[in-house]
Design a protein around this motif. Structure first.
Motif, PDB file in Angstrom:
ATOM      1  N   LEU A 182     -50.196  24.236  33.803  1.00 49.79           N
ATOM      2  CA  LEU A 182     -49.627  23.845  32.514  1.00 49.79           C
ATOM      3  C   LEU A 182     -50.153  24.760  31.415  1.00 49.79           C
ATOM      4  CD1 LEU A 182     -47.912  21.896  30.828  1.00 49.79           C
ATOM      5  CD2 LEU A 182     -49.914  20.383  30.683  1.00 49.79           C
ATOM      6  N   ALA A 183     -51.441  25.042  31.465  1.00 49.88           N
ATOM      7  CA  ALA A 183     -52.037  25.915  30.454  1.00 49.88           C
ATOM      8  C   ALA A 183     -51.459  27.322  30.527  1.00 49.88           C
ATOM      9  CB  ALA A 183     -53.556  25.957  30.625  1.00 49.88           C
ATOM     10  N   ALA A 184     -51.129  27.776  31.728  1.00 55.27           N
ATOM     11  CA  ALA A 184     -50.597  29.129  31.917  1.00 55.27           C
ATOM     12  C   ALA A 184     -49.089  29.194  31.683  1.00 55.27           C
ATOM     13  CB  ALA A 184     -50.927  29.627  33.326  1.00 55.27           C
ATOM     14  N   GLY A 185     -48.446  28.054  31.462  1.00 50.49           N
ATOM     15  CA  GLY A 185     -47.011  28.041  31.249  1.00 50.49           C
ATOM     16  C   GLY A 185     -46.207  28.154  32.524  1.00 50.49           C
ATOM     17  N   GLU A 186     -46.843  27.941  33.664  1.00 53.93           N
ATOM     18  CA  GLU A 186     -46.127  28.019  34.943  1.00 53.93           C
ATOM     19  C   GLU A 186     -45.308  26.757  35.193  1.00 53.93           C
ATOM     20  OE1 GLU A 186     -48.943  28.969  37.981  1.00 53.93           O
ATOM     21  OE2 GLU A 186     -49.755  30.671  36.860  1.00 53.93           O
ATOM     22  N   VAL A 187     -45.660  25.682  34.521  1.00 54.71           N
ATOM     23  CA  VAL A 187     -44.835  24.476  34.465  1.00 54.71           C
ATOM     24  C   VAL A 187     -44.783  24.047  33.002  1.00 54.71           C
ATOM     25  CG1 VAL A 187     -45.301  23.691  36.831  1.00 54.71           C
ATOM     26  CG2 VAL A 187     -46.809  22.974  34.964  1.00 54.71           C
ATOM     27  N   ASP A 188     -43.779  23.272  32.649  1.00 53.88           N
ATOM     28  CA  ASP A 188     -43.592  22.869  31.256  1.00 53.88           C
ATOM     29  C   ASP A 188     -44.256  21.531  30.945  1.00 53.88           C
ATOM     30  OD1 ASP A 188     -41.807  25.130  30.729  1.00 53.88           O
ATOM     31  OD2 ASP A 188     -40.411  24.047  32.041  1.00 53.88           O
ATOM     32  N   ALA A 189     -44.492  20.756  31.993  1.00 58.82           N
ATOM     33  CA  ALA A 189     -45.119  19.446  31.845  1.00 58.82           C
ATOM     34  C   ALA A 189     -45.702  19.054  33.199  1.00 58.82           C
ATOM     35  CB  ALA A 189     -44.113  18.399  31.367  1.00 58.82           C
ATOM     36  N   VAL A 190     -46.571  18.062  33.189  1.00 60.55           N
ATOM     37  CA  VAL A 190     -47.151  17.566  34.435  1.00 60.55           C
ATOM     38  C   VAL A 190     -47.212  16.051  34.385  1.00 60.55           C
ATOM     39  CG1 VAL A 190     -48.558  19.637  34.826  1.00 60.55           C
ATOM     40  CG2 VAL A 190     -49.535  17.691  33.564  1.00 60.55           C
ATOM     41  N   THR A 191     -47.274  15.426  35.552  1.00 63.21           N
ATOM     42  CA  THR A 191     -47.606  14.010  35.617  1.00 63.21           C
ATOM     43  C   THR A 191     -49.110  13.897  35.843  1.00 63.21           C
ATOM     44  OG1 THR A 191     -47.293  13.864  38.018  1.00 63.21           O
ATOM     45  CG2 THR A 191     -45.371  13.434  36.609  1.00 63.21           C
ATOM     46  N   GLY A 192     -49.687  12.861  35.284  1.00 64.74           N
ATOM     47  CA  GLY A 192     -51.130  12.667  35.448  1.00 64.74           C
ATOM     48  C   GLY A 192     -51.603  11.520  34.592  1.00 64.74           C
ATOM     49  N   THR A 201     -56.343  20.084  29.903  1.00 66.73           N
ATOM     50  CA  THR A 201     -55.526  21.207  29.435  1.00 66.73           C
ATOM     51  C   THR A 201     -56.106  21.794  28.152  1.00 66.73           C
ATOM     52  OG1 THR A 201     -53.563  20.197  30.436  1.00 66.73           O
ATOM     53  CG2 THR A 201     -53.190  21.927  28.816  1.00 66.73           C
ATOM     54  N   MET A 202     -56.570  20.931  27.264  1.00 71.21           N
ATOM     55  CA  MET A 202     -57.232  21.420  26.044  1.00 71.21           C
ATOM     56  C   MET A 202     -58.463  22.251  26.381  1.00 71.21           C
ATOM     57  SD  MET A 202     -57.079  18.103  23.512  1.00 71.21           S
ATOM     58  CE  MET A 202     -55.615  17.084  23.441  1.00 71.21           C
ATOM     59  N   ARG A 203     -59.184  21.803  27.379  1.00 72.63           N
ATOM     60  CA  ARG A 203     -60.393  22.519  27.769  1.00 72.63           C
ATOM     61  C   ARG A 203     -60.078  23.937  28.233  1.00 72.63           C
ATOM     62  NH1 ARG A 203     -64.804  20.525  32.356  1.00 72.63           N
ATOM     63  NH2 ARG A 203     -66.522  21.843  31.659  1.00 72.63           N
ATOM     64  N   LEU A 204     -58.861  24.151  28.696  1.00 69.08           N
ATOM     65  CA  LEU A 204     -58.443  25.470  29.162  1.00 69.08           C
ATOM     66  C   LEU A 204     -57.910  26.338  28.024  1.00 69.08           C
ATOM     67  CD1 LEU A 204     -56.712  24.357  32.476  1.00 69.08           C
ATOM     68  CD2 LEU A 204     -58.862  25.622  32.257  1.00 69.08           C
ATOM     69  N   GLY A 205     -58.025  25.837  26.802  1.00 67.84           N
ATOM     70  CA  GLY A 205     -57.671  26.655  25.651  1.00 67.84           C
ATOM     71  C   GLY A 205     -56.365  26.332  24.978  1.00 67.84           C
ATOM     72  N   VAL A 206     -55.645  25.334  25.448  1.00 70.29           N
ATOM     73  CA  VAL A 206     -54.388  24.955  24.799  1.00 70.29           C
ATOM     74  C   VAL A 206     -54.702  24.092  23.581  1.00 70.29           C
ATOM     75  CG1 VAL A 206     -52.183  23.761  25.069  1.00 70.29           C
ATOM     76  CG2 VAL A 206     -53.143  25.068  26.985  1.00 70.29           C
ATOM     77  N   PRO A 207     -54.201  24.429  22.413  1.00 77.46           N
ATOM     78  CA  PRO A 207     -54.502  23.645  21.206  1.00 77.46           C
ATOM     79  C   PRO A 207     -54.007  22.211  21.323  1.00 77.46           C
ATOM     80  CG  PRO A 207     -53.508  25.770  20.637  1.00 77.46           C
ATOM     81  CD  PRO A 207     -53.351  25.596  22.125  1.00 77.46           C
ATOM     82  N   ALA A 208     -54.756  21.301  20.736  1.00 76.29           N
ATOM     83  CA  ALA A 208     -54.391  19.886  20.800  1.00 76.29           C
ATOM     84  C   ALA A 208     -53.007  19.639  20.216  1.00 76.29           C
ATOM     85  CB  ALA A 208     -55.431  19.054  20.059  1.00 76.29           C
TER      86      ALA A 208
END
Length: 346
Positions: A182-192, A201-208
């Protein structure tokens, strides 16, 4: 002058007397504690704090229990562990348990304490990838681990939102790769789980501000979330221990709500690599959104609403074909919940 009936040993016999006294003390039986291995459904993260606080603050010990907590790899991993007796108790998704029991009707396992009154099932997307509402999933890529509890409920979410699942490209992903994709943009959304996928995902650098959390409970899903489960053979043989375990967990929840940082510190003591700041936020999300809900604050921790549970069983049937008669009493029992007021959270 009369002599005392009990004289103090003289200096010659005192060492023998003390040795005898010490031997008597050591021979006195110590209160035996029952070992109860407990399996989580996932890693040691913030929401697991109540169990670790119940250990560190002596709540399990006060109930005569010695509890060792093990991490898991999803509800589909935790449920068979308890059903086979490898663990007497565990933590798992309620809907996954219901399906497991439908497929294994004689399995000695059931839920006994609802922990997530509102399930953490969510779709987590990114605004920058065009996902802000359920309808935005159409024509996009959804990452979903096959054993994921949230993915198992996605058909209900889709049905309630009128989504045609054939228009969504579902990418089976592993738990370790879900948020990185998700962070890399390889998918647009995830279930979880809401508090897992969003913060990871935020921890991987994606802004809140780029992250959208669609909690399925806000979109028509009436299902329950994770519950404490028990091997029913073990429970029938140890009913008081089961109730004591649940009472200790309730005390752990109160401790975690009173001091979330202490709860995370209890986990960090077992995992020094833990990002404590992140896990405090994750714990606070779980307490606010999933555990200490308005219903729980009114009725107490651990129970369920029978009418809502019936609706949730109907919703499960929207995406799953039962092979055996639906029996709500087979999936959950409140028989082991404490009745001494210890489940009230206020």
């Amino acid at each position: 002058m009369s002599q005392s009936l009990q004289q103090e040993p003289d200096p010659v016999t005192r060492p023998l007397f003390l040795a005898s006294l010490l031997g008597a003390v050591l021979a006195t039986p110590v209160f035996a504690q029952t070992s109860v291995p407990f399996t989580l459904d996932w890693r040691f993260e913030g929401p697991a704090a109540p169990y670790f606080l119940a250990i560190d603050n002596g709540h399990f010990e006060a109930e005569g229990l010695s509890v060792e907590i093990s991490p898991g790899q999803g509800s589909l991993d935790a449920i068979p562990k308890v059903a086979t007796g490898a663990f007497p108790m565990g933590f798992a998704d309620m809907a996954s348990l219901i399906k497991f029991l439908d497929q294994n009707p004689d399995a000695p396992v059931t839920a006994i304490m609802m922990m997530y009154d509102v399930p953490a099932f969510a779709v987590v997307g990114r605004r920058s990838l065009g996902v802000e509402t359920p309808q935005d999933l159409l024509g996009r890529r959804l990452g979903a681990p096959p054993p994921d509890g949230a993915w198992a409920q996605f058909p209900v979410f889709a049905a309630e939102q009128g989504l045609d699942m054939s228009q969504i490209t579902v990418e089976p992903v592993g738990f370790p790769t879900r948020e990185p994709m998700l962070a890399a943009g390889e998918v647009d959304a995830v279930t979880g789980f809401s508090f897992t996928s969003s913060l990871s995902t935020m921890r991987l650098g994606v802004p809140a501000e780029d992250i959208v959390i669609m909690l399925m409970a806000d979109y028509g899903v009436e299902l329950y979330g994770n519950a404490i489960i028990v091997n029913t053979d073990w429970a029938e043989a140890n009913p008081e221990l089961v109730t004591g375990f649940l009472r200790a967990v309730a005390a752990g929840v109160r401790d975690a709500a009173a001091d979330p940082a202490a709860g995370v510190a209890a986990i960090a003591a077992r995992n020094p690599a833990l990002d404590s700041e992140l896990e405090v936020e994750r714990l606070n999300m779980a307490l606010r959104d999933n555990i200490l809900t308005p219903w729980v604050m009114e009725h107490g921790l651990g129970g369920i609403d029978a009418e809502r549970f019936a609706t949730s069983l109907e919703q499960i049937g929207m995406g799953y074909t039962f092979t055996n008669p639906v029996d709500a009493s087979r999936y959950f029992t409140d028989a082991y919940l404490p009745t001494d007021g210890s489940l009230m959270m206020q």
